[in-house]
Design a protein around this motif. Sequence first.
Motif, PDB file in Angstrom:
ATOM      1  N   ASP A  61       0.820  -1.209   0.000  1.00  0.00           N
ATOM      2  CA  ASP A  61       0.000   0.000   0.000  1.00  0.00           C
ATOM      3  C   ASP A  61       0.856   1.261   0.000  1.00  0.00           C
ATOM      4  O   ASP A  61       0.567   2.236  -0.688  1.00  0.00           O
ATOM      5  N   TRP A 145      -6.148  -0.249 -11.801  1.00  0.00           N
ATOM      6  CA  TRP A 145      -6.391  -0.167 -10.356  1.00  0.00           C
ATOM      7  C   TRP A 145      -7.887  -0.108 -10.061  1.00  0.00           C
ATOM      8  O   TRP A 145      -8.348  -0.700  -9.080  1.00  0.00           O
ATOM      9  N   GLU A 146      -8.624   0.591 -10.885  1.00  0.00           N
ATOM     10  CA  GLU A 146     -10.061   0.731 -10.670  1.00  0.00           C
ATOM     11  C   GLU A 146     -10.738  -0.632 -10.623  1.00  0.00           C
ATOM     12  O   GLU A 146     -11.557  -0.917  -9.746  1.00  0.00           O
ATOM     13  N   GLU A 149      -9.310  -2.992  -7.576  1.00  0.00           N
ATOM     14  CA  GLU A 149      -9.844  -2.662  -6.259  1.00  0.00           C
ATOM     15  C   GLU A 149     -11.268  -3.169  -6.087  1.00  0.00           C
ATOM     16  O   GLU A 149     -11.644  -3.636  -5.000  1.00  0.00           O
ATOM     17  N   ARG A 152     -10.955  -7.076  -5.772  1.00  0.00           N
ATOM     18  CA  ARG A 152     -10.336  -7.464  -4.509  1.00  0.00           C
ATOM     19  C   ARG A 152     -11.302  -7.293  -3.339  1.00  0.00           C
ATOM     20  O   ARG A 152     -11.225  -8.009  -2.337  1.00  0.00           O
ATOM     21  N   ASP A 153     -12.221  -6.341  -3.457  1.00  0.00           N
ATOM     22  CA  ASP A 153     -13.204  -6.121  -2.399  1.00  0.00           C
ATOM     23  C   ASP A 153     -14.369  -7.110  -2.464  1.00  0.00           C
ATOM     24  O   ASP A 153     -15.311  -7.022  -1.678  1.00  0.00           O
ATOM     25  N   TRP A 180      -3.324  -8.862 -12.228  1.00  0.00           N
ATOM     26  CA  TRP A 180      -3.956  -9.040 -10.926  1.00  0.00           C
ATOM     27  C   TRP A 180      -3.795 -10.468 -10.419  1.00  0.00           C
ATOM     28  O   TRP A 180      -3.458 -10.683  -9.250  1.00  0.00           O
TER      29      TRP A 180
END
Length: 207
Positions: A61, A145-146, A149, A152-153, A180
């Motif tokens: 992070d 990244w969009e 994320e 991943r959530d 990813w």
Amino acid sequence: MFVITADQVGSRRDTDRTGALVAELSERFRSRLLLPVDQTAGDEVQLVTDAADTALAIVLDTTRTGRWSVGLGVGDVRRPLPDAARKATGTAFIAAREAVGAAKRAEGRFALRAAPITSSITVADVEPLVRLLVLLRERRTDPGWEVVELVRDGTQQKEAAAALDISAAAVSARLKAAMWRPEEEARPALVRLLRELDSEASHTPRE
């Protein structure tokens, strides 16, 4: 034990970002830290955890933006713990100090150091692999990244496509370009290596 020290890059030419980083890391990792996230000398931030997966997540992070040199130290932390990381001592803190210094000159602005050990696993075995993951993530685009994320959530790819108003095929293509899946596959292996390094380097003295 794991100590992470992050030093802001080019702080004299940039705004002070330590407060924002402290708030961000506190919100995400508070329950997994042994001491609260601490601002130490000037523009440095320090964290202490006994969990390898948490240490790796913090490293990833914090290196993501390229605004921080991040050192990960592995070793012991003296007990009993004080009320702030800046008051704590132990070989993990010495290792983290050496690591953040090395990180300022390293690709990916990451370095790993550990207390002296005699073991089949060493810093030289683990540091390059973590750095590879850091560098992989550096190449990820904002659209990548969009999608990462969201997935991943726990968002399904079809749901992510609807949320972003793109096709499911576009989501799949973005995830592939973002690499990813290789990252997700690498994380558990890196956690195991860090845990093994920690088991050899941490011999916490007690008072």
